[in-house]
Design an enzyme around this catalytic site. Structure first.
Site, mmCIF file in Angstrom:
data_model
loop_
_atom_site.group_PDB
_atom_site.id
_atom_site.type_symbol
_atom_site.label_atom_id
_atom_site.label_comp_id
_atom_site.label_asym_id
_atom_site.label_seq_id
_atom_site.Cartn_x
_atom_site.Cartn_y
_atom_site.Cartn_z
ATOM 1 N N HIS A 13 1.000 -0.953 0.303
ATOM 2 C CA HIS A 13 -0.105 0.025 0.183
ATOM 3 C C HIS A 13 0.520 1.405 -0.549
ATOM 4 O O HIS A 13 0.547 2.277 -1.409
ATOM 5 C CB HIS A 13 -1.054 -0.037 1.635
ATOM 6 C CG HIS A 13 -1.976 -0.815 1.204
ATOM 7 N ND1 HIS A 13 -3.136 -0.895 0.580
ATOM 8 C CD2 HIS A 13 -2.170 -2.078 2.166
ATOM 9 C CE1 HIS A 13 -4.051 -1.821 0.790
ATOM 10 N NE2 HIS A 13 -3.155 -2.519 1.852
ATOM 11 N N CYS A 45 -7.433 -6.290 3.073
ATOM 12 C CA CYS A 45 -8.681 -6.379 2.856
ATOM 13 C C CYS A 45 -9.643 -7.001 2.581
ATOM 14 O O CYS A 45 -11.120 -6.894 3.136
ATOM 15 C CB CYS A 45 -9.086 -4.801 3.808
ATOM 16 S SG CYS A 45 -9.486 -3.854 1.948
#
Length: 453
Positions: A13, A45
């Protein structure tokens, strides 16, 4: 004049966000990215959605394809292991399929993430015990859940990841048990009564909870996990999924860079480490708590993305600083939405912050609306200054916008008294004439909870 050389270790990320922001800056950089994996930008996620059969393909869980990234930067080295960093001569030494290599940098960005804490107990090497932060393990767990002989699944860790995974696996028809050493679930972000709301929803769905129990060992049969031993009992299981805490991956810089108590790289408001030419972003770095007024480590995607933006802007020559964190988060549990920002009453006690709190529950919309949801709110505020310190919300409606507002209020040191007379709109499809946040603040004198001195 040659382009400035930027080396980014970690294409997750944070690392990818740094690269993207540098590219978008319009300035010329020679960007090299190095990552130990080939699954760049995997959105972990999405793992609970994968395990719950709620998505068509895991292939949509990626920010960018490797080939697309290679077109935008100078070099991308995947399945590469960084062996060392020569900070004095500004050189990263790594090994990939081409062998041992070195790349020079003007600015280095460390985005090495974090790894799950190991319990270090007997039986940890048995087959059937998984961590699911990376894609390969998530795919293996997903495949094993199709087997008829996997009936009982143990989740170790009662935080939001463990709860999401538990719900997903229950939807696959498995019997799920959550184990946590804390006395109630979600204790890192919520006070006890909100944890109990989650527990009630999970138990309604047949999920068992073993709380205030410490896992002491695993027992196997023919090399596979068969039993969990805690300080209070023995439990049969066919699979174990570890979802408890994380520790920063900072071995590359631990002898050169200043470290936080848990090993994270200490960074300033510009994301610089103690070496001004080395930046750190994401789970391997610290953040600044706007409530505690001290450094913390906040394992969250939003912190990682914000830190990446700040680092990239400063590398590109635009001086901006981070605004700190309120550690905001949310989770959905079988339709129950929980939102949290700032600190809890329990945390205020731990840090000796004098606080009071007010609890308020009402309908989200006017009572004449056919579609309506109950909203439960707790506001935590400083006893003397009335400055807002934290908020927790439980409801089946979407209150993400409310949480963002309260998070910003904490950041700007807004008081409960200011919230009482704030400008909130009214429309019956969304709220009541008096917003529930305002209603709660106006009841603080009458219904405030116990103070913490």
């Amino acid at each position: 004049m040659s382009s400035e050389k930027i080396v980014i270790v970690g294409a997750n990320h944070a690392g990818l966000a740094v690269a993207r922001n540098l590219i978008d800056s319009g300035k010329e950089f020679e960007i090299t990215m190095i990552d130990k994996s080939d699954d760049l930008g995997y959105l972990s996620c999405g793992t609970p959605l994968l395990l719950g059969n709620e998505v068509n393909s895991y292939r949509n869980f990626f920010y960018i394809k490797n080939d697309e990234l290679r077109k935008q930067i100078a070099a991308l080295h995947t399945k590469a292991q960084v062996k060392s960093i020569d900070f004095r001569n500004k050189k990263v030494i790594f090994r990939d399929k081409q062998g041992l290599q070195g790349v020079k940098y003007d600015k280095l960005v460390l985005a090495t993430g974090a790894s799950q804490v190991s319990l270090g107990i007997s039986g940890s090497d048995l087959r059937g015990i998984y961590r699911i932060k990376n894609l390969n393990e998530a795919l293996e767990v997903n495949q094993r859940l199709d087997l008829n002989n996997v009936k009982n699944v143990a989740i170790i860790g009662g935080g939001y990841i463990g709860i999401e995974v538990a719900e997903a696996i229950q939807k696959r028809g498995k019997h799920v048990t959550i184990y946590d050493a804390n006395p109630y679930l979600m204790s890192a972000h919520y006070d006890e009564q909100f944890g109990h709301l989650v527990e009630g929803r999970l138990r309604e769905k047949g999920i068992d909870l073993c709380l205030a129990e410490e896992v002491q060992s695993y027992v196997g049969k023919a090399g596979k996990i068969a039993q969990i031993i805690t300080d209070r009992g023995k439990y049969l299981t066919d699979m174990v999924i570890l979802t408890m805490g994380f520790l920063p991956n900072t071995s590359l810089g631990r002898f050169h860079l200043e470290l936080y108590t848990n090993g994270a790289y200490i960074v300033n408001e510009y994301q610089q480490t103690s070496d001004p030419d080395v930046y750190a972003v994401g789970d391997c770095s610290t953040s600044y708590s706007n409530i505690l007024k001290e450094l913390v480590v906040n394992f969250s995607v939003s912190d990682a993305m914000r830190g990446a933006y700040v680092a990239a802007k400063n590398i590109a020559g635009e001086t901006i600083s981070s605004n700190g964190t309120q550690t905001s988060n949310a989770v959905q549990v079988f339709g129950l939405n929980l939102f949290s920002t700032g600190i809890t009453v329990t945390q205020a006690e731990r840090y000796n912050i004098p606080c009071e709190y007010v609890d308020y529950e009402t309908w989200q919309r006017p009572k004449f609306m056919l579609k309506n949801d109950r909203v439960k709110l707790r506001l935590v505020y400083h006893k003397q200054t009335h400055r807002l310190l934290g908020a927790q919300i439980a409801t089946e409606s979407d209150q993400a916008g409310t949480l963002h507002m309260l998070s910003l209020a904490i950041q700007k040191e807004v008081t409960i008294d200011e919230l009482k007379v704030s400008d909130f709109f009214f429309y019956p499809y969304f709220n009541q004439p008096e917003n529930f946040v305002i209603e709660a603040t106006r009841k603080m004198k009458k219904e405030s909870g116990r103070s913490v001195d």
